[in-house]
Design an enzyme around this catalytic site. Structure first.
Site, PDB file in Angstrom:
ATOM      1  N   ALA A 115       0.830  -1.206   0.000  1.00  0.00           N
ATOM      2  CA  ALA A 115       0.000   0.000   0.000  1.00  0.00           C
ATOM      3  C   ALA A 115       0.862   1.252   0.000  1.00  0.00           C
ATOM      4  CB  ALA A 115      -0.951   0.003   1.206  1.00  0.00           C
ATOM      5  N   CYS A 116       1.546   1.493   1.102  1.00  0.00           N
ATOM      6  CA  CYS A 116       2.247   2.761   1.283  1.00  0.00           C
ATOM      7  C   CYS A 116       3.498   2.892   0.431  1.00  0.00           C
ATOM      8  CB  CYS A 116       2.595   2.947   2.758  1.00  0.00           C
ATOM      9  SG  CYS A 116       1.131   2.929   3.815  1.00  0.00           S
ATOM     10  N   VAL A 117       3.955   1.786  -0.172  1.00  0.00           N
ATOM     11  CA  VAL A 117       5.087   1.850  -1.100  1.00  0.00           C
ATOM     12  C   VAL A 117       4.606   1.763  -2.545  1.00  0.00           C
ATOM     13  CG1 VAL A 117       7.237   0.743  -1.853  1.00  0.00           C
ATOM     14  CG2 VAL A 117       6.708   0.929   0.587  1.00  0.00           C
TER      15      VAL A 117
END
Length: 216
Positions: A115-117
């Site tokens: 998600a955050c990457v």
């Protein structure tokens, strides 16, 4: 830009994303201590080589907690950009900080990979950035989740690297004396190679150096 060009102190920047207690709690893909060691390799190399560095958190005060101090203590004058979005690129302050670096080659690492990457990776690729993911400094809910995210990033055009690879790529030559001791300190603190460094210094003397007699 070319992916055949080495990452250097003059052409690259780095963004470290969501290294926070709540995010670490969900990491099952890697040993969390290894992840902490590897993000410190990235952060210390960035400081040593004066790489433009962006730090960001999600829901710092309301849910996830602060960015780990092992990294923020290296950059005491940096504002850590706090967001509500999983995707950092949706945050105007993050986009502004990225643009302010003036760099198009960006190393990304964070929690979680799926998600955050991967989300900012896809958006930054669309915006013309060249993205390198330090995969061994990332972590996810499972190894499957991490691997699929990295594979998706590769298919989209990102390049997977490791934390030590980035540090070595910045150093290039052990005879580069201005950063040699800093690199040795990073290796001693966070890499198995640090054991060999300690042995060589003990066996051959503190003058022992991969860069020859003039290094160190």
């Amino acid at each position: 830009m070319s992916k055949l060009d080495m990452l250097t102190p003059d052409n690259s920047a780095i963004a470290l994303i969501d290294y926070q207690p709540a995010m670490f709690q969900g990491v099952q893909s890697h040993d969390r201590l290894v992840t902490i060691n590897n993000v410190q390799i990235l952060a210390k190399a960035a400081k040593l080589f004066k790489i433009p560095t962006v730090l960001t958190t999600v829901a710092r005060d309301s849910f996830s907690g602060p960015f780990i101090p092992e990294v923020t203590s290296l950059f005491p004058k940096h504002d850590v950009i706090d967001r509500t979005s999983m995707n950092s690129w949706l945050d105007a302050n993050f986009r502004k900080a990225v643009a302010a670096t003036g760099r198009k080659k960006f190393v990304l690492a964070g929690l979680w990979t799926e998600a955050c990457v991967i989300f900012p990776t896809l958006d930054m690729l669309k915006e013309g950035y060249e993205i390198y993911i330090a995969a061994d400094a990332c972590g996810d809910l499972s190894l499957e989740a991490h691997n699929r995210a990295v594979e998706r990033a590769i298919q989209a055009g990102a390049v997977p690297i490791t934390s030590s690879q980035y540090a070595y790529e910045l150093q290039q030559d052990w005879a580069r004396t201005e950063t040699y001791e800093g690199m040795m300190d990073i290796q001693r603190a966070h890499s198995p190679y640090g054991i060999q460094i300690r042995f060589s210094k003990w066996a051959l003397g503190e003058h022992a150096s991969e860069g020859g007699a003039k290094a160190g």
